[in-house]
Scaffold this motif. Structure first.
Motif, PDB file in Angstrom:
ATOM      1  N   SER A   1     -67.820  98.267  23.178  1.00  0.00           N
ATOM      2  CA  SER A   1     -66.876  99.344  23.527  1.00  0.00           C
ATOM      3  C   SER A   1     -66.820 100.378  22.400  1.00  0.00           C
ATOM      4  CB  SER A   1     -65.473  98.785  23.754  1.00  0.00           C
ATOM      5  OG  SER A   1     -65.462  97.937  24.867  1.00  0.00           O
TER       6      SER A   1
ATOM      7  N   THR B   1     -62.263  87.124  25.270  1.00  0.00           N
ATOM      8  CA  THR B   1     -61.296  86.695  24.253  1.00  0.00           C
ATOM      9  C   THR B   1     -60.742  85.313  24.587  1.00  0.00           C
ATOM     10  OG1 THR B   1     -60.654  88.950  23.681  1.00  0.00           O
ATOM     11  CG2 THR B   1     -59.058  87.229  23.188  1.00  0.00           C
TER      12      THR B   1
ATOM     13  N   THR C   1     -61.226  86.511  30.325  1.00  0.00           N
ATOM     14  CA  THR C   1     -61.869  87.495  29.452  1.00  0.00           C
ATOM     15  C   THR C   1     -62.661  86.757  28.387  1.00  0.00           C
ATOM     16  OG1 THR C   1     -60.035  87.597  27.875  1.00  0.00           O
ATOM     17  CG2 THR C   1     -59.965  89.148  29.750  1.00  0.00           C
TER      18      THR C   1
ATOM     19  N   ASN D   1     -63.253  93.382  19.030  1.00  0.00           N
ATOM     20  CA  ASN D   1     -62.057  92.828  19.661  1.00  0.00           C
ATOM     21  C   ASN D   1     -61.737  93.538  20.976  1.00  0.00           C
ATOM     22  OD1 ASN D   1     -61.805  91.008  17.581  1.00  0.00           O
ATOM     23  ND2 ASN D   1     -60.163  92.097  16.550  1.00  0.00           N
ATOM     24  N   ARG D   2     -61.884  94.859  20.995  1.00  0.00           N
ATOM     25  CA  ARG D   2     -61.649  95.616  22.233  1.00  0.00           C
ATOM     26  C   ARG D   2     -62.636  95.184  23.312  1.00  0.00           C
ATOM     27  NH1 ARG D   2     -60.467  99.962  20.098  1.00  0.00           N
ATOM     28  NH2 ARG D   2     -62.523 100.755  19.595  1.00  0.00           N
ATOM     29  N   THR D   3     -63.893  95.044  22.938  1.00  0.00           N
ATOM     30  CA  THR D   3     -64.922  94.609  23.890  1.00  0.00           C
ATOM     31  C   THR D   3     -64.600  93.220  24.428  1.00  0.00           C
ATOM     32  OG1 THR D   3     -66.591  95.916  22.719  1.00  0.00           O
ATOM     33  CG2 THR D   3     -67.387  94.187  24.198  1.00  0.00           C
ATOM     34  N   ASN D   4     -64.250  92.298  23.536  1.00  0.00           N
ATOM     35  CA  ASN D   4     -63.927  90.933  23.960  1.00  0.00           C
ATOM     36  C   ASN D   4     -62.738  90.896  24.909  1.00  0.00           C
ATOM     37  OD1 ASN D   4     -65.998  89.764  22.502  1.00  0.00           O
ATOM     38  ND2 ASN D   4     -64.731  89.299  20.735  1.00  0.00           N
ATOM     39  N   SER D   5     -61.739  91.716  24.643  1.00  0.00           N
ATOM     40  CA  SER D   5     -60.541  91.684  25.491  1.00  0.00           C
ATOM     41  C   SER D   5     -60.757  92.393  26.825  1.00  0.00           C
ATOM     42  CB  SER D   5     -59.340  92.294  24.757  1.00  0.00           C
ATOM     43  OG  SER D   5     -59.542  93.667  24.534  1.00  0.00           O
ATOM     44  N   GLU D   6     -61.742  93.281  26.914  1.00  0.00           N
ATOM     45  CA  GLU D   6     -62.007  94.024  28.154  1.00  0.00           C
ATOM     46  C   GLU D   6     -63.105  93.400  29.006  1.00  0.00           C
ATOM     47  OE1 GLU D   6     -63.055  97.876  26.620  1.00  0.00           O
ATOM     48  OE2 GLU D   6     -60.965  98.447  26.266  1.00  0.00           O
TER      49      GLU D   6
ATOM     50  N   SER E   1     -62.547  96.177  15.226  1.00  0.00           N
ATOM     51  CA  SER E   1     -61.753  96.776  16.306  1.00  0.00           C
ATOM     52  C   SER E   1     -62.572  96.907  17.581  1.00  0.00           C
ATOM     53  CB  SER E   1     -61.236  98.156  15.890  1.00  0.00           C
ATOM     54  OG  SER E   1     -60.301  98.039  14.857  1.00  0.00           O
ATOM     55  N   ARG E   2     -63.788  97.389  17.455  1.00  0.00           N
ATOM     56  CA  ARG E   2     -64.640  97.557  18.633  1.00  0.00           C
ATOM     57  C   ARG E   2     -65.009  96.207  19.254  1.00  0.00           C
ATOM     58  NH1 ARG E   2     -69.518 101.408  17.450  1.00  0.00           N
ATOM     59  NH2 ARG E   2     -69.740 101.203  19.714  1.00  0.00           N
TER      60      ARG E   2
END
Length: 151
Positions: free
Chosen positions: A150, A76, A74, A62-67, A59-60
């Motif tokens: 993140s 992602t 990005t 994926n959140r980092t990659n998308s942000e 989760s962290r």
């Protein structure tokens, strides 16, 4: 923690989960009257703890990659581009290899094969995609080591 460190940790946790699962499977049944070398219930509790850790890490990540901004998009989107480049490069390389005729003709009556596409052009396309893939992957790796994970 940097993104790259989290990616290494994610891999380690996934490997550890496989090892714990294998140990639980080896100890899931024993001959009547014997005791297992390890408690399979305790091993499965460890597996569940590792699974929760892996879920949080994923989760962290994926959140980092998308942000994380990366080359006008990005991280992602860059990862998706890299995955597709890898698929395209492999396909062009496979087609070039398949079209390369390597047969020895011994008689006049043998079936002869010829390439149905320009092998040199297909190989060049595979080489160009490979170079683009290496360049993009190097930039992604650099970003992974510079980007904080993140929360």
């Amino acid at each position: 923690m940097k993104l790259a460190e989290a990616l290494v940790l994610r891999s380690d946790v996934a490997k550890r989960m496989e090892q714990v699962k294998a140990r639980a499977l080896r100890n899931a049944k024993v001959q009547e009257g014997d005791q297992p070398a390890e408690d399979p219930s305790a091993l499965m509790d460890e597996y569940d703890r590792l699974a929760a850790e892996l879920e949080t890490l994923i989760s962290r990540i994926n959140r980092t990659n998308s942000e994380t901004p990366f080359m006008g998009a990005t991280l992602t989107e860059a990862l998706a581009k890299r995955d597709v480049l890898r698929l395209r490069q492999a396909a062009w390389r496979d087609v070039a290899d398949s079209a390369t005729v390597t047969q020895t003709i011994k008689t006049k009556s043998e079936v002869r094969f010829k390439p149905a596409l320009d092998v040199r052009s297909a190989q060049k396309q595979a080489d160009d995609l490979s170079r683009n893939l290496r360049n993009l992957d190097a930039k992604i790796q650099e970003a992974n080591w510079l980007t904080p994970l993140s929360e």
